[in-house]
Write an enzyme that holds these catalytic residues in place. Structure first.
Site, mmCIF file in Angstrom:
data_model
loop_
_atom_site.group_PDB
_atom_site.id
_atom_site.type_symbol
_atom_site.label_atom_id
_atom_site.label_comp_id
_atom_site.label_asym_id
_atom_site.label_seq_id
_atom_site.Cartn_x
_atom_site.Cartn_y
_atom_site.Cartn_z
ATOM 1 C CG ASP A 79 -9.941 1.667 -0.258
ATOM 2 O OD1 ASP A 79 -8.982 1.645 -1.066
ATOM 3 O OD2 ASP A 79 -9.794 1.629 0.975
ATOM 4 C CG ASP A 122 -2.277 0.549 0.998
ATOM 5 O OD1 ASP A 122 -2.417 1.333 0.053
ATOM 6 O OD2 ASP A 122 -3.206 0.235 1.767
HETATM 7 C C1 GAL Z 1 -6.219 1.056 1.752
HETATM 8 C C2 GAL Z 1 -6.389 -0.006 0.700
HETATM 9 C C3 GAL Z 1 -7.430 -0.980 1.183
HETATM 10 C C4 GAL Z 1 -6.979 -1.582 2.503
HETATM 11 C C5 GAL Z 1 -6.669 -0.497 3.505
HETATM 12 C C6 GAL Z 1 -6.050 -1.048 4.775
HETATM 13 O O1 GAL Z 1 -5.267 1.970 1.340
HETATM 14 O O2 GAL Z 1 -6.748 0.571 -0.521
HETATM 15 O O3 GAL Z 1 -7.658 -1.970 0.210
HETATM 16 O O4 GAL Z 1 -5.858 -2.370 2.261
HETATM 17 O O5 GAL Z 1 -5.787 0.464 2.964
HETATM 18 O O6 GAL Z 1 -5.686 -0.051 5.688
#
Ligand code: GAL
Length: 409
Positions: free
Chosen positions: A206, A148
């Protein structure tokens, strides 16, 4: 003499592999279960074992969903030697033991980290410890890393460097680990993700458990604020078909099928839940777009409709087709979207999405789509096959329904 050169050649080959390591492959889009939308940070070894068992007993593993993926929230910081460790309360037996369990059930294990000191949910990230963490993941038996990009510099150059650094560390870790880039499409990773060592890259903010954003937005980045529904993601991801292919997939984020508005990450930002027709559309569209298929509903307690949607083998086959093409969206009007996905055996998958608010019908004229030689049409949801007459197919679709057909000679 010939023998000598042969051995020198072999040595050289090993030297090259030694330096550059082994890149993972993803010949078809990865499939599995991801923890984030349902469990968020509330994960534990015991629940996840139940999830693994449910993936097996419900037939999902055998249908191709063979990854169990632990998203953010598993981390317990670093030990005295700076080795990343799992939260001992959540994973009392340790991550290696959990990986062994997953592998003993014929599945693979994915895990999450972040290209900065802290992850999105505020846990320990891998920045500055890439080699160490990649080795740790390999020792545990991890098969897939989602990496991420929270709390990291916004410019492209730094992002590419950070992703490359982890990709090389994984390649040198001694284990084949699929590498998923997750910077939400903000720096157009479809342009550089494969070169940076990724096998897939998220293309949007997301996914939320909703059909579409009711708040207007000007560009894809604003989806972070208004929340991306299924249709918002389709509208972004469909434009990127030329960048997807074997070993490099556009990741349209997780499946929200079966969540029905459950509170949690996908229930935020207007995620009130979808109808079964809309969930069926997500399955059809993700399969047409050759997107990774990551289930996120509680597979231990699925209803029959959810199970049926996720388990439609004919639809999964479209996703996993070996030609590895993402469908092109050839019609994008106010009410209809039409997607074409060529398949390895010469068949064509065609998806017709009714985006209007009411049921609609029309005559699909195959000539106009450049299709002239297909004699039969199989509806992959109703399982009915009919002959194509006059090169036309009558389509009737409910609001937000995607009719998914397989056209054959
Ligand atoms: C976001 C990501 C999500 C999830 C989340 C966890 O940035 O896009 O899919 O992984 O972080 O904190």
């Amino acid at each position: 003499m010939v023998k000598k050169y042969f051995f020198l050649g072999i040595l050289l080959l090993f030297a090259v592999i030694g330096v550059h390591g082994q890149k993972a492959t993803a010949e078809t889009p990865p499939m599995g279960f991801m923890t984030w939308n349902y469990f968020a940070e509330n994960i534990s070894e015991s629940q996840l074992k139940e999830v693994v068992d449910a993936m097996v007993s419900t037939g999902l593993r055998d249908a191709g969903y063979n990854f169990i993926f632990i998203d953010d929230g598993w981390q317990g910081g670093r030990d005295a030697k700076n080795n990343l460790i799992p939260d001992p309360k959540k994973f009392p037996s340790g991550m290696k033991a959990f990986a062994d369990y997953v592998h003993s059930k014929g599945m693979k294990l994915g895990i999450y980290s972040n290209a900065a000191e802290l992850t999105c949910a505020g846990y320990t990230g891998s920045y500055g410890f890439e080699e160490k963490d990649a080795k740790t993941f390999a020792q545990w038996g991890i098969d897939y890393l989602k990496y991420d990009y929270c709390h990291a510099p916004s410019d492209w150059k730094v992002a590419i460097e950070r992703y490359e650094k982890m990709a090389i560390a994984l390649q040198n870790s001694g284990r084949e680990i699929t590498f998923g880039i997750c910077e939400w499409g903000d720096r157009e990773p479809w342009l550089w993700g494969k070169k940076a060592g990724g096998q897939l890259w998220r293309t949007t903010a997301d996914v939320r458990d909703k059909w579409k954003s009711i708040e207007p937005y000007k560009n894809a980045k604003e989806l972070h604020r208004v929340g991306a529904g299924i249709l918002d993601i389709v509208n972004r991801n469909a434009e990127l078909s030329s960048y997807a292919g074997i070993n490099g997939w556009n990741d349209a984020d997780m499946l929200v099928i079966g969540l029905y508005g459950k509170k949690g990450p996908s229930g935020d930002l207007g995620g009130v839940g979808c109808t079964d027709t809309e969930y069926r559309s997500q399955m059809s569209l993700w399969c047409l777009m050759a997107a990774p298929l990551m289930i996120t509903c509680d597979v231990r307690n699925m209803n029959e409709t959810t199970h049926k949607i996720l388990m439609n083998h004919d639809v999964i086959k479209i996703n996993q087709d070996k030609l590895g093409k993402q469908a092109t969206r050839i019609v994008n009007s106010n009410d209809w979207q039409i997607f074409l996905k060529p398949l390895q055996n010469g068949d064509i998958a065609i998806g017709i999405l009714n985006t209007a608010d009411n049921k609609r019908s029309f005559n699909l004229k195959l000539d106009e789509l450049g299709i002239t030689n297909k004699k039969t049409s199989e509806n992959l949801w109703t399982k009915t096959t009919s002959a194509v007459k006059n090169n036309q197919i009558k389509i009737t679709a409910d609001s937000h329904e995607t009719i998914l057909l397989r056209l054959s000679k």
